[in-house]
Structures are given as structure tokens and as C-alpha cells.
Design an enzyme around this catalytic site. Structure first.
Site, PDB file in Angstrom:
ATOM      1  CG  ASP A 168      -1.906   1.546   1.608  1.00 38.87           C
ATOM      2  OD1 ASP A 168      -2.238   1.401   0.025  1.00 38.87           O
ATOM      3  OD2 ASP A 168      -2.511   2.289   2.028  1.00 38.87           O
ATOM      4  CG  HIS A 252      -5.703   3.380  -4.175  1.00 36.27           C
ATOM      5  ND1 HIS A 252      -4.429   3.763  -4.027  1.00 36.27           N
ATOM      6  CD2 HIS A 252      -5.913   2.993  -2.085  1.00 36.27           C
ATOM      7  CE1 HIS A 252      -3.609   3.796  -2.563  1.00 36.27           C
ATOM      8  NE2 HIS A 252      -4.754   2.965  -1.911  1.00 36.27           N
ATOM      9  CG  HIS A 255      -7.943  -1.459  -3.326  1.00 36.74           C
ATOM     10  ND1 HIS A 255      -8.993  -1.036  -2.924  1.00 36.74           N
ATOM     11  CD2 HIS A 255      -7.528  -2.273  -2.204  1.00 36.74           C
ATOM     12  CE1 HIS A 255      -9.424  -0.815  -2.043  1.00 36.74           C
ATOM     13  NE2 HIS A 255      -9.066  -2.132  -1.334  1.00 36.74           N
ATOM     14  CG  HIS A 269      -6.715  -1.344   1.439  1.00 34.72           C
ATOM     15  ND1 HIS A 269      -7.499  -0.820   0.919  1.00 34.72           N
ATOM     16  CD2 HIS A 269      -4.783  -0.892   1.085  1.00 34.72           C
ATOM     17  CE1 HIS A 269      -6.406   0.058   0.675  1.00 34.72           C
ATOM     18  NE2 HIS A 269      -5.811   0.985   0.729  1.00 34.72           N
TER      19      HIS A 269
END
Length: 360
Positions: A168, A252, A255, A269
Site C-alpha cells: 500500500d 487504488h 483496488h 487492502h
């Protein structure tokens, strides 16, 4: 741009939670609610004080930072008249606590039990529905009052979470540098954000493997502390100083799209973001950067192809869904310089698959 560079107070040191009750006393809190998870509370229990002078109640969340959970805690806090809220846990617990705190206008103290995201630092939350599908980001005008990091808790957590945090946090550099194309000259806060993002990447490339070894041995080392603070402090600074120019881009968006695919629900995540970095770099044709990252991905077990996500090129329905959700009008991929279409996303994934096979 609005700069929210840091929480009001931050400490990362062994033994900090022993001072928690004194901190609550000094702020004149008498009745505090702690939002937590079962495993989070168990992980922290040996480091928490007995709370002999401040009343602290513990409430376990349902596993998601969802609007229904926010409403439930809002009602509890209004009914019981709590003075402040502690969030003790991983990213979803911390995001939930920030959202609830904003809703009821109470001070928030965050105690991360993992270094898997920068959720403890940054004044925003990611909201999901009760099934775990992404809904939206929420930004807050007020930063967290206290962030307290006990490194021993993180050193004792499952190593997969630190690996996900590394994934991340690596995205901070790749996403931030893709968001500044319209800025000339670069405002000073954005320059700070970029310096922090670059330092995230440099520290993680240098120290991640040693930090992983420390967690596997359940030891607090200098390299582990550096990676923990890169994931929490530096990662949070990128968005805190850069605002929209330091937050999220295509990685993201990928994601968020993966949260809509059932096969990916078991992934953390940061694992989904890590794959999103590679898709973004493939879109940008940054193959040298992909080459730089792949050895670290392999050593950390971060997903560099579809198979660890539970997907294959043959699952065309899921790939189409992934591409469509990545390109939703509300997604951050549209903040980048170039415009992308569904065919571009699928092509990037296909090329990444071929590249991964060639490099093995």
C-alpha cells in the site's frame, strides 16, 4: 488545496500504551468508548493499562467500515454520552472510528495494531458496504487528536499485514507522481508530499526484507521501526500535504474494482493495491519500474499476476467487471494525465501477465 499534514499528537515507542490513561486524564476525559475487533483487543491487551480512573468501554465492530456501523455507533455514543472515542485495531477499525468521531464531533485517539495502511495518520476513511464492496472515500476537516503506536504489537502481528502495508505504501510514490501533471510550478506542500512519497519508496526498497525478518522473529528492530513509520507516518504525510495531488490514482482504482469480485475478498487492502501499482505502471508503459519492483514482490509474496487474485485471463466476465469498475466516473484513475478505456485496462493486464511469465 487544504493541508492536514499530521495528527495533533503522535508517538511511536515501546511502552506508549502504558501512558494511555494519563493521556486521557490530562485531556479531562471521564468516559471513553473504544471501538475495536476481537483479535485487535487480544493483541493489545497485554499493553493496555487497567483504567482505574477513566471509564473505558469496549465495543466490537462487525468487520466493516460501513454506513450501518457508523449509524450504530453514533446511536451508542449519543445514548451513553461518551467524551471521546478510541479506535484500536487495523485500518477498517481506525477508518470507522474516524467516521464516527466526525459524525458525533468527538475527539479521536487511534491505536493501530497493524502497519498495513496509513489509516492511523490520514484524515479520511474508506467506506464499504456490509459485504465489503467499496462505496466511497470520506475526507474530514479535523485531524485525529492522538495517534499512539506500540511497535511490539505490530511485531507480534501476522507478517502478512506488514507485507500488505508495504504494498500500500509503495503506491504513494507511483500515484503521487502521476497526479501532478497539471501543476506548474509545484506548490511547496506538494513538493513536501513528493519528498515523503519518494522516501516511502526508498525506505521500503532498502529495509522491507529486514523488517519482515524482525516480525517473523517477533522483535522490534530499527529497520522494523523505519518500515512501520514509513507505512503510517510517511504514507499519511503524502496525502496530508499533497491533498488530492498526493492521494490515489489508478492503483487504488484497481483496488476498488477488485473489491467487487468475490474471489478477491480474502485479499488484504495493500495486496490489492500492490497489484494495482503494476497495472498502473503497465498503463503508463513504465516497464523499468515494474522490473525494479518484481523481485521485491516475489520475496514478499505480493500479487504480481492474476493467479494470486483468484483470476485468470480466461475469466473474461470478471476481467470485464474489473475494467469497468476501475473506470467508474468517480474513480481516481481519471485524475491522471491520460484517459483510459476498458480495452486499455484489459490490455495492460494481459501485457503484465505475459511480462511476468517471461521474467520467471
Amino acid at each position: 488545496m487544504i493541508v492536514r499534514g499530521a495528527p495533533n499528537n503522535y508517538q511511536c515507542r515501546v511502552g506508549i500504551l502504558g501512558d494511555l490513561e494519563l493521556i486521557l486524564q490530562n485531556e479531562r476525559y471521564q468516559k471513553v468508548l473504544c471501538i475495536t475487533g476481537v483479535k485487535s483487543l487480544e493483541a493489545a491487551s497485554n499493553y493496555l493499562p487497567n483504567f482505574s480512573t477513566v471509564s473505558v468501554s469496549f465495543e466490537t465492530y462487525n468487520g466493516e467500515c460501513s454506513p450501518s456501523e457508523v449509524q450504530r455507533y453514533h446511536r451508542i455514543i449519543e445514548r451513553e454520552q461518551y467524551d471521546a472515542i478510541i479506535g484500536l485495531g487495523g485500518g477498517k477499525v481506525l477508518d470507522l472510528t474516524k467516521t464516527v468521531g466526525d459524525s458525533v464531533k468527538k475527539d479521536v485517539i487511534l491505536i493501530p495494531t497493524l502497519a498495513a495502511t496509513c489509516a492511523a495518520w490520514t484524515p479520511l476513511s474508506v467506506l464499504y458496504d456490509d459485504e465489503g464492496s467499496f462505496i466511497r472515500f470520506e475526507y474530514y476537516s479535523k485531524s485525529t487528536f492522538y495517534v499512539l503506536v506500540e511497535p511490539r504489537i505490530i511485531s507480534e502481528a501476522p507478517v502478512q499485514f506488514l507485507k500488505a502495508g508495504i504494498g500500500d505504501t509503495l503506491a504513494k510514490w507511483y500515484e503521487a507522481k502521476s497526479l501532478i501533471h497539471s501543476l506548474d510550478p509545484l506548490p511547496v506542500p506538494v513538493q513536501i508530499a513528493l519528498q515523503a512519497a519518494r522516501l516511502c519508496k526508498d525506505l521500503l526498497l532498502e529495509k522491507s526484507l529486514n523488517a519482515i525478518e524482525a516480525v517473523e522473529a517477533q522483535k522490534v528492530t530499527d529497520d522494523l521501526l523505519a518500515v512501520v513509520e514509513a507505512n503510517i507516518l510517511l504514507g499519511g504525510m503524502v496525502g496530508g500535504y499533497g491533498d488530492y495531488y498526493g492521494r490515489v490514482a489508478a492503483a487504488h482504482s484497481v483496488h476498488n474494482a477488485l473489491t467487487h469480485i468475490r474471489a478477491c475478498h480474502s485479499l488484504l487492502h495493500g495486496e490489492k493495491v500492490a497489484y494495482g501499482i503494476l497495472v498502473q505502471l503497465a498503463l503508463e508503459k513504465e516497464w523499468d519500474e515494474i522490473e525494479l519492483l518484481l523481485p521485491l514482490y516475489e520475496k514478499l509474496g505480493l500479487p504480481a499476476s492474476l493467479e494470486p487474485l483468484g483470476l485468470t485471463l480466461q475469466k473474461s466476465d470478471e476481467l470485464n467487471l474489473l475494467a469497468e469498475k476501475t473506470l467508474l466516473p468517480s474513480e481516481s484513475i481519471h485524475y491522471m494525465k491520460d484517459s483510459y478505456k476498458k480495452a486499455d485496462i484489459i490490455s495492460a493486464i494481459e501485457k503484465l501477465q505475459s511480462y511476468k511469465k517471461i521474467t520467471r
